[in-house]
Design a protein around this motif. Structure first.
Motif, mmCIF file in Angstrom:
data_model
loop_
_atom_site.group_PDB
_atom_site.id
_atom_site.type_symbol
_atom_site.label_atom_id
_atom_site.label_comp_id
_atom_site.label_asym_id
_atom_site.label_seq_id
_atom_site.Cartn_x
_atom_site.Cartn_y
_atom_site.Cartn_z
ATOM 1 N N LEU A 96 0.847 -1.193 0.000
ATOM 2 C CA LEU A 96 0.000 0.000 0.000
ATOM 3 C C LEU A 96 0.885 1.246 0.000
ATOM 4 C CD1 LEU A 96 -3.074 0.882 0.246
ATOM 5 C CD2 LEU A 96 -2.499 1.426 2.626
ATOM 6 N N GLY A 97 0.858 1.989 -1.104
ATOM 7 C CA GLY A 97 1.561 3.271 -1.144
ATOM 8 C C GLY A 97 0.721 4.323 -0.442
ATOM 9 N N VAL A 98 1.383 5.255 0.211
ATOM 10 C CA VAL A 98 0.658 6.280 0.975
ATOM 11 C C VAL A 98 1.212 7.669 0.643
ATOM 12 C CG1 VAL A 98 -0.105 7.010 3.272
ATOM 13 C CG2 VAL A 98 0.422 4.597 2.872
ATOM 14 N N ILE A 99 0.361 8.491 0.036
ATOM 15 C CA ILE A 99 0.720 9.889 -0.267
ATOM 16 C C ILE A 99 0.723 10.690 1.043
ATOM 17 C CG2 ILE A 99 -0.281 12.012 -1.231
ATOM 18 C CD1 ILE A 99 0.654 10.608 -3.602
ATOM 19 N N ALA A 100 1.736 11.524 1.228
ATOM 20 C CA ALA A 100 1.781 12.358 2.443
ATOM 21 C C ALA A 100 1.155 13.717 2.141
ATOM 22 C CB ALA A 100 3.221 12.531 2.901
ATOM 23 N N SER A 101 -0.073 13.930 2.596
ATOM 24 C CA SER A 101 -0.778 15.182 2.256
ATOM 25 C C SER A 101 -0.003 16.407 2.742
ATOM 26 C CB SER A 101 -2.183 15.175 2.862
ATOM 27 O OG SER A 101 -2.120 15.156 4.271
ATOM 28 N N VAL A 102 0.722 16.224 3.837
ATOM 29 C CA VAL A 102 1.412 17.344 4.482
ATOM 30 C C VAL A 102 2.455 17.998 3.560
ATOM 31 C CG1 VAL A 102 3.153 15.862 5.591
ATOM 32 C CG2 VAL A 102 2.469 17.975 6.714
ATOM 33 N N ALA A 115 -3.269 5.004 -0.402
ATOM 34 C CA ALA A 115 -3.894 5.768 0.686
ATOM 35 C C ALA A 115 -3.297 7.173 0.733
ATOM 36 C CB ALA A 115 -3.665 5.054 2.019
ATOM 37 N N VAL A 116 -3.917 7.996 1.561
ATOM 38 C CA VAL A 116 -3.365 9.327 1.839
ATOM 39 C C VAL A 116 -3.173 9.446 3.336
ATOM 40 C CG1 VAL A 116 -3.843 11.814 1.842
ATOM 41 C CG2 VAL A 116 -4.369 10.450 -0.188
ATOM 42 N N ASN A 117 -2.015 9.949 3.734
ATOM 43 C CA ASN A 117 -1.753 10.193 5.156
ATOM 44 C C ASN A 117 -2.177 11.608 5.523
ATOM 45 O OD1 ASN A 117 0.356 11.622 7.150
ATOM 46 N ND2 ASN A 117 0.074 9.507 7.800
ATOM 47 N N ILE A 118 -2.852 11.702 6.657
ATOM 48 C CA ILE A 118 -3.201 13.000 7.248
ATOM 49 C C ILE A 118 -2.352 13.143 8.508
ATOM 50 C CG2 ILE A 118 -5.048 14.309 8.389
ATOM 51 C CD1 ILE A 118 -5.560 14.130 5.385
ATOM 52 N N ASN A 119 -1.568 14.193 8.529
ATOM 53 C CA ASN A 119 -0.614 14.386 9.617
ATOM 54 C C ASN A 119 -1.284 15.045 10.828
ATOM 55 O OD1 ASN A 119 2.254 14.669 10.566
ATOM 56 N ND2 ASN A 119 1.602 16.799 10.601
ATOM 57 N N LEU A 120 -1.139 14.404 11.993
ATOM 58 C CA LEU A 120 -1.727 14.978 13.210
ATOM 59 C C LEU A 120 -0.661 15.489 14.176
ATOM 60 C CD1 LEU A 120 -4.408 12.201 13.865
ATOM 61 C CD2 LEU A 120 -4.739 14.355 12.660
ATOM 62 N N PHE A 121 0.608 15.361 13.770
ATOM 63 C CA PHE A 121 1.680 15.878 14.625
ATOM 64 C C PHE A 121 1.662 17.401 14.554
ATOM 65 C CE2 PHE A 121 3.466 11.646 13.495
ATOM 66 C CZ PHE A 121 3.611 11.151 14.772
ATOM 67 N N PRO A 122 2.162 18.052 15.611
ATOM 68 C CA PRO A 122 2.184 19.517 15.561
ATOM 69 C C PRO A 122 3.069 19.994 14.401
ATOM 70 C CG PRO A 122 3.047 18.662 17.672
ATOM 71 C CD PRO A 122 2.745 17.490 16.820
ATOM 72 N N MET A 123 2.611 21.010 13.698
ATOM 73 C CA MET A 123 3.379 21.542 12.567
ATOM 74 C C MET A 123 3.624 23.026 12.785
ATOM 75 S SD MET A 123 3.800 19.215 10.154
ATOM 76 C CE MET A 123 4.114 20.184 8.667
ATOM 77 N N GLU A 139 3.490 25.105 10.427
ATOM 78 C CA GLU A 139 2.502 25.746 9.573
ATOM 79 C C GLU A 139 1.195 24.959 9.661
ATOM 80 O OE1 GLU A 139 2.389 26.605 4.801
ATOM 81 O OE2 GLU A 139 4.223 25.915 5.729
ATOM 82 N N LYS A 140 0.100 25.614 10.023
ATOM 83 C CA LYS A 140 -1.188 24.896 10.159
ATOM 84 C C LYS A 140 -1.774 24.579 8.787
ATOM 85 C CE LYS A 140 -3.640 23.685 13.855
ATOM 86 N NZ LYS A 140 -3.044 22.433 13.888
ATOM 87 N N LEU A 141 -2.177 23.328 8.612
ATOM 88 C CA LEU A 141 -2.759 22.935 7.326
ATOM 89 C C LEU A 141 -4.228 22.596 7.522
ATOM 90 C CD1 LEU A 141 0.144 20.590 6.304
ATOM 91 C CD2 LEU A 141 -0.393 22.772 5.235
ATOM 92 N N ASP A 142 -5.002 22.745 6.462
ATOM 93 C CA ASP A 142 -6.435 22.457 6.546
ATOM 94 C C ASP A 142 -6.678 21.007 6.150
ATOM 95 O OD1 ASP A 142 -9.133 22.325 6.520
ATOM 96 O OD2 ASP A 142 -9.445 23.925 5.044
ATOM 97 N N ASN A 143 -6.652 20.111 7.139
ATOM 98 C CA ASN A 143 -6.819 18.693 6.843
ATOM 99 C C ASN A 143 -8.180 18.386 6.229
ATOM 100 O OD1 ASN A 143 -4.300 17.648 7.494
ATOM 101 N ND2 ASN A 143 -4.770 17.553 9.678
ATOM 102 N N LEU A 144 -9.190 19.174 6.597
ATOM 103 C CA LEU A 144 -10.533 18.921 6.044
ATOM 104 C C LEU A 144 -10.548 19.106 4.526
ATOM 105 C CD1 LEU A 144 -12.783 20.591 8.761
ATOM 106 C CD2 LEU A 144 -12.479 18.145 8.317
ATOM 107 N N ARG A 145 -9.750 20.045 4.061
ATOM 108 C CA ARG A 145 -9.685 20.283 2.605
ATOM 109 C C ARG A 145 -9.037 19.082 1.888
ATOM 110 N NH1 ARG A 145 -11.743 21.244 -1.590
ATOM 111 N NH2 ARG A 145 -10.689 22.315 -3.262
ATOM 112 N N TYR A 146 -7.984 18.523 2.502
ATOM 113 C CA TYR A 146 -7.375 17.325 1.891
ATOM 114 C C TYR A 146 -8.405 16.200 1.802
ATOM 115 C CZ TYR A 146 -2.701 19.309 2.836
ATOM 116 O OH TYR A 146 -1.597 20.102 2.879
#
Ligand SMILES: Cc1cc2nc3c(=O)[nH]c(=O)nc-3n(C[C@H](O)[C@H](O)[C@H](O)COP(=O)(O)O)c2cc1C
Length: 321
Positions: free
Chosen positions: A40-46, A70-78, A80-87
């Protein structure tokens, strides 16, 4: 047969192997190679600051293979804040079916969207308590990675040999185990501990398709199991990385009480990207497993997956003789 099980069924993959998400590296070509190889390949949305670029890469994988990814959604602190809902919205629009989260327990608003979009949800974490929490929130499978893993380690410091069976005993969904899985021996061992599959990070970093400079791959091939260590624990972001001179400087800064401002130039994404692109081995830092000591060659992803599976199968046969 242990290679066909509830995980391969859940995800629709040929082998019970997940490609570890890698910041800056898990882009369409590399992820495609992993999915094409039957894992399973996983794209890193971050990685994607531009949503159009994210969408284009999802389409690129879909155009290149019918195999799941799959797509990975990053939950670690960043920083720069990203809009995970948009991904998530773009994933749904593009027909992606599997979401992997990594970090701590996911926020409620994401879970509601996973349900709404009908995603299969995998959660990656480093502790039994997080795995239990994800299972209780409805995760379809959990991925646990032990302390020897390349990348985020958290502060629990539990090794794969303990973390996998502890998690298997505590949740009633499939468990993927990793941290230190470099070959078929480790795959078989992790599955003997009760995991339904394994995750590979560092081994795939040493593939031909991984987009880092070949000089960096060659340098990592020379490293042994003592050449990684944990940095950034003092700033709440413990990571296991390859101890090049930049990493040693970062450790010294931490040891003498320096904070994130002093550490940042050493551990930043920009510094890592410079190293990846130019092959300047001390430009930045790179996540790396203790299992780097087992690395022997740089190969195409397809060969890595095929070799690991064949080795695990052969060893399973030997053990049952
Ligand atoms: C270069 C590199 C970058 C990584 N970046 C991420 C990341 O952005 N997000 C994440 O969840 N895990 C990341 N990881 C962890 C991997 O996805 C995987 O969990 C881990 O590498 C498995 O352990 P192993 O390296 O011992 O195989 C990274 C690992 C490496 C080696």
């Amino acid at each position: 047969m242990f290679l066909k099980n509830e995980l391969t069924e859940l995800l629709g993959i040929r082998y019970p192997i997940l490609g570890g998400t890698m910041m800056d590296l898990s882009l369409a070509p590399f992820v495609t190679a992993i999915s094409k190889a039957g894992a399973l390949g996983v794209i890193a949305s971050v990685i994607y600051k531009e949503y159009d670029h994210f969408r284009a890469d999802l389409r690129a994988v879909k155009d290149a293979t019918d195999n799941p990814f799959a797509v990975n959604i990053n939950l670690f602190p960043m920083m720069e804040k990203l809009d995970n809902l948009r991904y998530l919205e773009i994933m749904a629009e593009e027909g992606v079916k599997i979401v992997e989260t990594s970090g701590f327990a996911p926020p409620e608003e994401l879970l509601a969207k996973f349900k709404e979009y009908g995603f299969t949800w995998l959660h990656k974490c480093v502790g039994v308590r997080y795995a239990k929490k994800a299972a209780s929130l409805g995760a379809d499978a959990v991925i646990v990675v032990g302390y020897e893993n390349g990348g985020a380690t958290g502060n629990l410091n539990v090794t794969t040999l303990v973390l996998v069976p502890r998690t298997v005993d505590e949740v009633n969904i499939p468990v993927v185990g990793g941290g230190g899985v470099m070959d078929g021996r480790a795959m078989l061992a992790v599955m003997a501990l009760g995991a339904s599959g394994v995750i590979l990070g560092t081994r795939l970093m040493l593939s031909e398709e991984c987009p880092i400079h070949s000089d960096l791959k060659k340098a990592l091939l020379q490293a042994n199991e003592l050449d990684t260590d944990i940095i950034m624990r003092s700033v709440g972001f413990a990571h296991r990385i390859w101890m090049n001179s930049r990493a040693k400087e970062a450790q010294q800064i931490e040891n003498s009480g320096g904070g994130i401002a002093e550490l940042y130039p050493h551990v930043s994404g920009e510094a890592a990207r410079e190293m990846y692109e130019t092959g300047d081995l001390d430009a930045g830092t790179v996540s790396c497993s203790q299992a780097i000591g087992l690395a022997q060659k740089i190969q195409p992803v397809e060969d890595i997956i095929a070799e690991i599976v064949a080795d695990a199968e052969a060893r399973a046969g030997q053990l049952s003789e």
